[in-house]
Design a protein around this motif. Sequence first.
Motif, mmCIF file in Angstrom:
data_model
loop_
_atom_site.group_PDB
_atom_site.id
_atom_site.type_symbol
_atom_site.label_atom_id
_atom_site.label_comp_id
_atom_site.label_asym_id
_atom_site.label_seq_id
_atom_site.Cartn_x
_atom_site.Cartn_y
_atom_site.Cartn_z
ATOM 1 N N ALA A 16 -7.586 2.260 -1.137
ATOM 2 C CA ALA A 16 -6.713 3.402 -0.807
ATOM 3 C C ALA A 16 -6.147 4.080 -2.043
ATOM 4 O O ALA A 16 -5.955 5.301 -2.048
ATOM 5 N N THR A 17 -5.877 3.329 -3.112
ATOM 6 C CA THR A 17 -5.109 3.908 -4.228
ATOM 7 C C THR A 17 -5.759 3.691 -5.589
ATOM 8 O O THR A 17 -5.255 4.185 -6.587
ATOM 9 N N ILE B 135 -1.174 8.156 -10.747
ATOM 10 C CA ILE B 135 -2.532 7.594 -10.687
ATOM 11 C C ILE B 135 -3.517 8.620 -11.242
ATOM 12 O O ILE B 135 -4.374 8.302 -12.070
ATOM 13 N N LEU C 203 2.287 1.877 -3.401
ATOM 14 C CA LEU C 203 1.281 2.304 -4.382
ATOM 15 C C LEU C 203 0.883 3.764 -4.149
ATOM 16 O O LEU C 203 0.680 4.526 -5.092
ATOM 17 N N LEU C 204 0.800 4.147 -2.875
ATOM 18 C CA LEU C 204 0.418 5.523 -2.559
ATOM 19 C C LEU C 204 1.433 6.533 -3.103
ATOM 20 O O LEU C 204 1.089 7.664 -3.445
ATOM 21 N N LEU D 104 -10.030 6.328 -2.265
ATOM 22 C CA LEU D 104 -9.649 7.310 -3.283
ATOM 23 C C LEU D 104 -10.766 7.574 -4.297
ATOM 24 O O LEU D 104 -11.023 8.711 -4.648
ATOM 25 N N HIS D 105 -11.411 6.519 -4.779
ATOM 26 C CA HIS D 105 -12.448 6.688 -5.808
ATOM 27 C C HIS D 105 -13.755 5.999 -5.389
ATOM 28 O O HIS D 105 -14.138 4.992 -5.995
ATOM 29 N N MET E 156 0.810 -1.218 0.000
ATOM 30 C CA MET E 156 0.000 0.000 0.000
ATOM 31 C C MET E 156 0.846 1.273 0.000
ATOM 32 O O MET E 156 0.580 2.197 -0.771
#
Lengths: 206, 467
Positions: free
Chosen positions: B154-155, A188, A181-182, B52-53, A178
Amino acid sequence: MSSSVIRQLKGRAVPVRGNDIDTDRIIPARFMKTVSFDSLGQHVFHDVRRDPQGKPTGHPFDDPRHAGAVILLANRNFGCGSSREHAPQALAAWGIRAVVAESFAEIFAGNCTAIGIPAVEVEAADAEALLRLAETRPETDLDLDLEALRLQAGGKSYPVRMPEARRKVFLIGSWDTMGLLLEGRSEIAAVAARLPYLAEFPYPRG
Amino acid sequence: MGKNLLDKVWDLHTVRRLPSGEDQLFIGLHLVHEVTSPQAFAMLEARGIGVLHPKRTFATADHIIPTDSSSRPFADRLAEEMMRALEANAARYGIRFFGPGSGLQGIVHVIGPELGLSQPGLTIACGDSHTSTHGALGAIAFGIGTSQVRDVLATQTLSLARPKVRRIEVRGRLRAGVYAKDVILGIIASLGVNGGLGHAYEYGGQAVEAMSMEERLTICNMSIEGGARVGYINPDQTTFAYLQGRPFAPHDGQWEKAVRFWRGVASDPDATYDDRFVLEADRLQPMVAWGINPGQAAGVEEKLPLPGERPAAERETLEKAYAHTGFTPGAPVAGTRVDVAFIGSCTNGRLSDLREAARVARGRKVAGRVRALVVPGSQRVADAAQAEGLDQVFREAGFQWRLPGCSMCLGMNPDVLVGEEVCASSSNRNFIGRQGSPRGRTLLMSPAMVAAAAIAGQVTDVREVLS
Ligand code: SF4
């Protein structure tokens, strides 16, 4: 759980023979009725550890000679079936830190990786030798080296395989994905901006 | 050289290459259910991170809900606790939740396509291995574990390695009484339950092109049973016609744009593949997965395999299957006693499945001893089936007509096998203990075959019933 580098792992093994051992076998669905992973360790392999009358069947996970083992040994296509992360979580709660098998179902191996459990493959003949070693001399320590891709046990050395990307996440300590990826936040957003189904025809309210 | 759909969609969604060598992949649609999400939400909360979405995330409840009554609280305290956790998480993070009573609730892999959420060219993830189902619409869809559910929340991305692609060509035409379920059981029996490891399956060929969207969903659903995490079918006119007018499909002003994009993601005619496999559809007969994995399947006219005649690698699992099922090697599968019949699941719980089963059930009676359940895959399926009177057909034949859910597909809700019961099931897994009893036995087959078994009280060739 936060990520740490995992290069080597040493400890005793528990042998679980058989091909196509599925995740329903590892943790039956009825024990997944829980909103946490905490209770899973006691139910791992539940239905093969007890006979229909509830008597222990002598499963390796109940064999006192394998108590405290950290490496699980298995055969082909280990962890097939349901994608439940509950399966590796249950094994981890019991004490397993690595799984060595002839081959793995893909989602299972990925789920193991995500919680810091290396899943490595060995040749069929080597799997047999290792299973027999753990059965006959359960006190033997196995020494798994992800850097050298070798497993040493009983005075012998066995080559092990794992996808390079998986090996790397243990060696660089990024198996807990995680955070990594953040870090890609701006990239993104750039992808989201170019996807036609987000930019041009997003979901209507339905 | 042309590109296949997987490569096109993957490239479009690649955020960046990660230090491990895997790709960070953007996820276009995230579906959430009550079993694999609570721990993921808890991990988010522990780290103080949001979703996030939330508008690309949708939730439903399916695995644990009872199918005889939707009244709350559920009798099962643990089920109630999971349901409340999902309701609370959806509300807290602004995620649309299709709960019972919304009119849109159902099995996650049934509602995604039927609501028009699953579309060509998307990447779709869900904490459930049968997410491969959604590939029928020309999406790259796959099951993920709970830590990955956390990552997507989260992403909106995942760390993944690109799979290879095997083209599976299903030539010719299916004979009457032979269904999509028989095709996929035939493919898995040929390629093995781990034949698809590391691969995505692209299904095509005359038989697949001729299939309706619901039949295609059945095929892609069971890709994972062959070891392929992803299975997909190139989008075509059937796909577009299916999507048009669904609640979350693009509306008029945007439809043309969407179709242009969808056409563009289909594999090029000269696309390259890592591997190919051909199945002759016209040779297929109704299949029965009799053993302890979906690859241990035989034609209803065939005899069960002799372990000595099979490759050495298969023998051990075969012997285990015989030990569990009590079948005799070389015996015919037809004629096997059946105690329970289950029509439903994300494999075969759609309207066309119920119609085919009703064709068999109409004007006939379930054998006295057999407990027979029909469980629609979603509320919309239930409503449509009731509108054409299928519930009446089933009830008159002696089937129970239930509320939508996963039901007897897996032992997480009150619908379970007892003791050594033998179940003819339209679901996807015959693993030991899957239907809730460690001694129970599961025979996987098409919904029409299940209906025939319910009526005969034993495994029967549905073609004989229909002729
Ligand atoms: S119907 Fe069965 S396979 Fe499908 S989501 Fe539910 S439990 Fe899983």
